[in-house]
Design a protein around this motif. Structure first.
Motif, mmCIF file in Angstrom:
data_model
loop_
_atom_site.group_PDB
_atom_site.id
_atom_site.type_symbol
_atom_site.label_atom_id
_atom_site.label_comp_id
_atom_site.label_asym_id
_atom_site.label_seq_id
_atom_site.Cartn_x
_atom_site.Cartn_y
_atom_site.Cartn_z
ATOM 1 N N VAL A 87 58.250 12.110 6.083
ATOM 2 C CA VAL A 87 58.067 12.383 7.500
ATOM 3 C C VAL A 87 56.790 13.185 7.725
ATOM 4 C CG1 VAL A 87 60.571 12.478 7.815
ATOM 5 C CG2 VAL A 87 59.274 14.579 7.602
ATOM 6 N N ASP A 88 56.262 13.072 8.930
ATOM 7 C CA ASP A 88 55.124 13.872 9.348
ATOM 8 C C ASP A 88 55.633 14.941 10.306
ATOM 9 O OD1 ASP A 88 53.526 12.199 7.911
ATOM 10 O OD2 ASP A 88 53.099 10.902 9.619
ATOM 11 N N VAL A 89 54.995 16.081 10.249
ATOM 12 C CA VAL A 89 55.429 17.204 11.080
ATOM 13 C C VAL A 89 54.293 17.645 11.990
ATOM 14 C CG1 VAL A 89 56.313 19.557 11.092
ATOM 15 C CG2 VAL A 89 56.999 17.986 9.284
ATOM 16 N N GLN A 90 54.624 17.878 13.210
ATOM 17 C CA GLN A 90 53.639 18.369 14.167
ATOM 18 C C GLN A 90 53.918 19.848 14.410
ATOM 19 O OE1 GLN A 90 53.937 17.320 18.339
ATOM 20 N NE2 GLN A 90 51.926 16.351 18.157
ATOM 21 N N HIS A 91 53.011 20.672 14.003
ATOM 22 C CA HIS A 91 53.255 22.109 14.083
ATOM 23 C C HIS A 91 52.926 22.668 15.456
ATOM 24 C CE1 HIS A 91 54.463 22.972 9.984
ATOM 25 N NE2 HIS A 91 53.554 22.097 9.587
ATOM 26 N N ILE A 108 57.832 8.205 8.663
ATOM 27 C CA ILE A 108 56.890 7.140 8.361
ATOM 28 C C ILE A 108 57.640 5.812 8.484
ATOM 29 C CG2 ILE A 108 55.658 8.668 6.807
ATOM 30 C CD1 ILE A 108 56.764 7.154 4.487
ATOM 31 N N GLN A 140 59.309 16.254 4.375
ATOM 32 C CA GLN A 140 57.861 16.242 4.467
ATOM 33 C C GLN A 140 57.225 16.373 3.096
ATOM 34 O OE1 GLN A 140 55.469 19.177 4.626
ATOM 35 N NE2 GLN A 140 54.085 18.595 6.280
ATOM 36 N N SER A 141 57.825 17.196 2.255
ATOM 37 C CA SER A 141 57.269 17.348 0.915
ATOM 38 C C SER A 141 57.455 16.067 0.103
ATOM 39 C CB SER A 141 57.932 18.521 0.197
ATOM 40 O OG SER A 141 59.208 18.161 -0.279
ATOM 41 N N TYR A 142 58.455 15.277 0.456
ATOM 42 C CA TYR A 142 58.596 13.979 -0.188
ATOM 43 C C TYR A 142 57.588 12.978 0.362
ATOM 44 C CZ TYR A 142 63.213 15.897 -1.334
ATOM 45 O OH TYR A 142 64.239 16.692 -1.763
ATOM 46 N N GLY A 143 57.032 13.303 1.516
ATOM 47 C CA GLY A 143 56.096 12.387 2.149
ATOM 48 C C GLY A 143 56.777 11.386 3.058
ATOM 49 N N VAL A 158 48.320 17.079 16.307
ATOM 50 C CA VAL A 158 48.096 17.346 14.894
ATOM 51 C C VAL A 158 49.408 17.255 14.125
ATOM 52 C CG1 VAL A 158 47.243 19.005 13.231
ATOM 53 C CG2 VAL A 158 46.192 18.858 15.489
ATOM 54 N N TRP A 159 49.376 16.512 13.036
ATOM 55 C CA TRP A 159 50.567 16.354 12.212
ATOM 56 C C TRP A 159 50.263 16.823 10.798
ATOM 57 C CZ3 TRP A 159 55.085 14.211 14.273
ATOM 58 C CH2 TRP A 159 54.956 13.661 15.550
ATOM 59 N N THR A 160 51.315 17.093 10.100
ATOM 60 C CA THR A 160 51.134 17.407 8.686
ATOM 61 C C THR A 160 51.988 16.478 7.851
ATOM 62 O OG1 THR A 160 52.925 18.998 8.355
ATOM 63 C CG2 THR A 160 50.899 19.817 9.346
ATOM 64 N N THR A 161 51.471 16.141 6.710
ATOM 65 C CA THR A 161 52.133 15.205 5.803
ATOM 66 C C THR A 161 52.158 15.801 4.410
ATOM 67 O OG1 THR A 161 51.352 13.311 7.080
ATOM 68 C CG2 THR A 161 52.029 12.883 4.819
ATOM 69 N N GLY A 162 53.199 15.510 3.665
ATOM 70 C CA GLY A 162 53.320 16.045 2.318
ATOM 71 C C GLY A 162 53.347 14.943 1.289
ATOM 72 N N GLN A 169 59.742 9.705 17.684
ATOM 73 C CA GLN A 169 59.539 11.069 17.201
ATOM 74 C C GLN A 169 60.614 11.940 17.824
ATOM 75 O OE1 GLN A 169 56.459 13.378 19.750
ATOM 76 N NE2 GLN A 169 55.494 11.457 19.156
ATOM 77 N N ARG A 181 57.468 18.869 16.368
ATOM 78 C CA ARG A 181 57.941 17.495 16.540
ATOM 79 C C ARG A 181 57.828 16.777 15.201
ATOM 80 N NH1 ARG A 181 59.443 16.749 21.275
ATOM 81 N NH2 ARG A 181 59.857 14.547 21.010
ATOM 82 N N PHE A 182 58.803 15.921 14.953
ATOM 83 C CA PHE A 182 58.875 15.245 13.663
ATOM 84 C C PHE A 182 58.808 13.739 13.854
ATOM 85 C CE2 PHE A 182 61.777 18.950 13.688
ATOM 86 C CZ PHE A 182 60.960 19.816 12.993
ATOM 87 N N ARG A 183 58.332 13.093 12.824
ATOM 88 C CA ARG A 183 58.156 11.654 12.900
ATOM 89 C C ARG A 183 58.342 11.053 11.512
ATOM 90 N NH1 ARG A 183 52.716 9.205 15.420
ATOM 91 N NH2 ARG A 183 51.958 9.410 13.284
ATOM 92 N N PHE A 218 66.519 12.024 8.231
ATOM 93 C CA PHE A 218 65.564 10.938 8.093
ATOM 94 C C PHE A 218 66.022 9.694 8.841
ATOM 95 C CE2 PHE A 218 63.938 7.161 5.909
ATOM 96 C CZ PHE A 218 62.586 7.377 6.084
ATOM 97 N N ASN A 247 55.620 22.436 -3.724
ATOM 98 C CA ASN A 247 55.099 21.087 -3.599
ATOM 99 C C ASN A 247 53.574 21.060 -3.710
ATOM 100 O OD1 ASN A 247 54.926 22.536 -1.284
ATOM 101 N ND2 ASN A 247 56.431 21.299 -0.194
ATOM 102 N N ALA A 249 51.907 9.769 0.156
ATOM 103 C CA ALA A 249 51.924 9.612 1.605
ATOM 104 C C ALA A 249 50.565 9.954 2.208
ATOM 105 C CB ALA A 249 53.017 10.489 2.207
#
Lengths: 290, 290
Positions: free
Chosen positions: A65-69, A78, A60-63, B119-123, A35, A74-76, A27, B237, B127
């Motif tokens: 970071v965002d994940v690009q599948h 918040i 990501q499950s914590y919210g 496209v991103w994914t967020t958990g 990113q 790629r990760f980002r 993180f 999650n 968030a």
DNA sequence: GCGTTTTGTGACGATCCGAGTCAACTACCG
DNA sequence: CGGTAGTTGACTCGGATCGTCACAAAACGC
């Protein structure tokens, strides 16, 4: 201290907040870059490449970071602002739940609490200040406070000073023995009605150089309640205090005698009061330097 | 003695706050009795007697309990109110430190951030709501929101509704497709200017009974930004969302088509708009499963 | 005074979780 | 078609924690 941005500090804090090592590292790494791919994170965070995925997955499950599948992923992270706010809210909820659940199950004991009949010890600056504040609050006639100020720790926080002033306002006599100039002035300024004496209590400070503990605060309220804290410079926990709110125990006797040296100027008669008690020798005669 | 099932909740929370199992148990036990010896704690907390000492020792260093160094030792928890306040302060400090240290080391990346191109994914519900709120905030012309309300989770928190109303106030057209009566009414009441349609989107709900995931929210802003969240009922999650703020990608196309069923009553022409785009397929068609 | 019970301290093994590495599988590129 | 990079899962290792035990010291009962 801004030499080398100690990026291990946020990691440490995040760990305390429940994140795993890899999660925390990843993180922090992500906050340092707009990113990043798994490889980049691995390099910045010093996390094994193959473990970045698990870590970020959790994040990501914590919210956080965002994940690009895409391929590669790629990760980002918040924004920092958002992340801290998110965590804060999360823990706030926990505190609320904690209080509720604790108060819900509290009633079990049936024995009446026999408050204050002996000597207790408390740890932690916060808790000790809290106890000291309670003592000051309960004062009806007299407060004696000796401080070993002039150091890093803040032994006279706002609320304690406020309570001291409140005490003077309601007619309680307050004596303060300050061992350092800074503390002396500060107390004098904040608590107008106080009687300040530069005591002859210098011996409260480390008598033998090797000792890693020194006196933090010494509080005597209404000749019956005593709080004495010591601060260990060692690697272990910081401030520890022993205290009692019952009269007639050994600690009180000792406390009185300790203060006598400084107090007998102000009120010489009280010295006699426990001189009789002291004469026959307490078994608690610890630390009686020759 | 009697073990109420709910006394495990505070233990769980305390663990999340960093306490060890024995520490948490001992503390909870101590809150249930005015004071206690090691043996009593051991019985109440189901902690090995010989380990109570270590646990309480730690608790004391945290400032959560007071210790009476008699024989036998007696332990006492500080009031619940105080304990929670103590912990809260402690963590508040950590949050502040975290923010400082994070902001201090943030600058590392040199590449300009190419915001939103994929496209991103967020958990995490928090968030996701945050992201959705940002989307709504950025809306200039149109917002389409489909909710699977009528369940436990709160997918339409205050702030989101507030932002929705703010959007209508500034002239943005807001369409809301509600899949349940409750959500329908709530949104209608809170956001006066909204166009509500009971869509034919029931198929958003679990199509196959075995599936443990269902659609949470579907948000389309200005025909360019899309957020689609799913809620897994499983043990893992909770809410997960995929989103994008760039036009022209596959998700947007899909999102539009999904909404078309409900929207073509309101604006039939838009359906045609991307019908052509969808036919020849985007290059960004990642995750083209099946 | 003496033996028994309780209390406090320390050490030990068992277990669990996270850290770190490796190999295999998949997708992309030439 | 083969090579390269990306991704996932399984495996070992080590430390922390849990749980138990043995033993010394102190208190208690007779």
């Amino acid at each position: 201290m801004s030499k080398e941005p100690n990026q291990s500090e946020p990691i440490e804090i995040l760990r305390e907040l429940g994140l795993k090592e890899y999660e925390a590292r990843s993180f922090v790494a992500l906050t340092r870059v707009p990113q990043g791919s798994a490889k980049e994170i691995s390099e910045i965070a010093a996390v094994p490449r193959t473990r970045v995925y698990d870590a970020v997955d959790q994040l990501q499950s914590y919210g956080l970071v965002d994940v690009q599948h895409s391929t590669p992923q790629r990760f980002r992270a918040i924004p920092v602002e958002e992340a801290v706010a998110l965590l804060r809210r999360e823990f706030d909820d926990r505190f609320d739940s904690l209080r509720e659940s604790l108060e819900a199950v509290e009633p079990v004991g049936d024995e009446a609490l026999e408050s204050g009949a002996n000597v207790w010890t408390t740890g932690g600056e916060e808790a000790i200040t809290s106890r000291a504040t309670q003592f000051v609050d309960s004062a009806e006639e007299e407060i004696v406070l000796v401080l070993d100020g002039g150091d890093d720790t803040e032994l006279t926080p706002e609320r304690l000073l406020d309570q001291l002033r409140a005490a003077t306002d309601r007619g309680v006599t307050v004596y303060v023995g300050a061992l350092s100039e800074g503390t002396y002035e500060e107390v004098r300024a904040r608590v107008p009605g106080v009687e300040v004496f530069e005591s002859e209590l210098e011996w409260l400070q480390p008598q033998t150089e090797k000792e890693s503990e020194r006196i933090g605060r010494l509080l005597l309220v209404d000749r019956g309640k005593v709080l004495l804290s010591s601060i260990s410079s060692g690697s272990s926990n910081g401030e520890t205090a022993i205290w009692s709110d019952s009269v007639g125990n050994g600690l009180t006797i000792i406390g009185r005698r300790l203060l006598a040296a400084g107090l007998d100027r102000e009120a010489e008669n009280l010295d006699n009061a426990e001189r009789g008690a002291g004469s026959h020798g307490e078994t608690e005669g610890e630390n009686r330097d020759g």
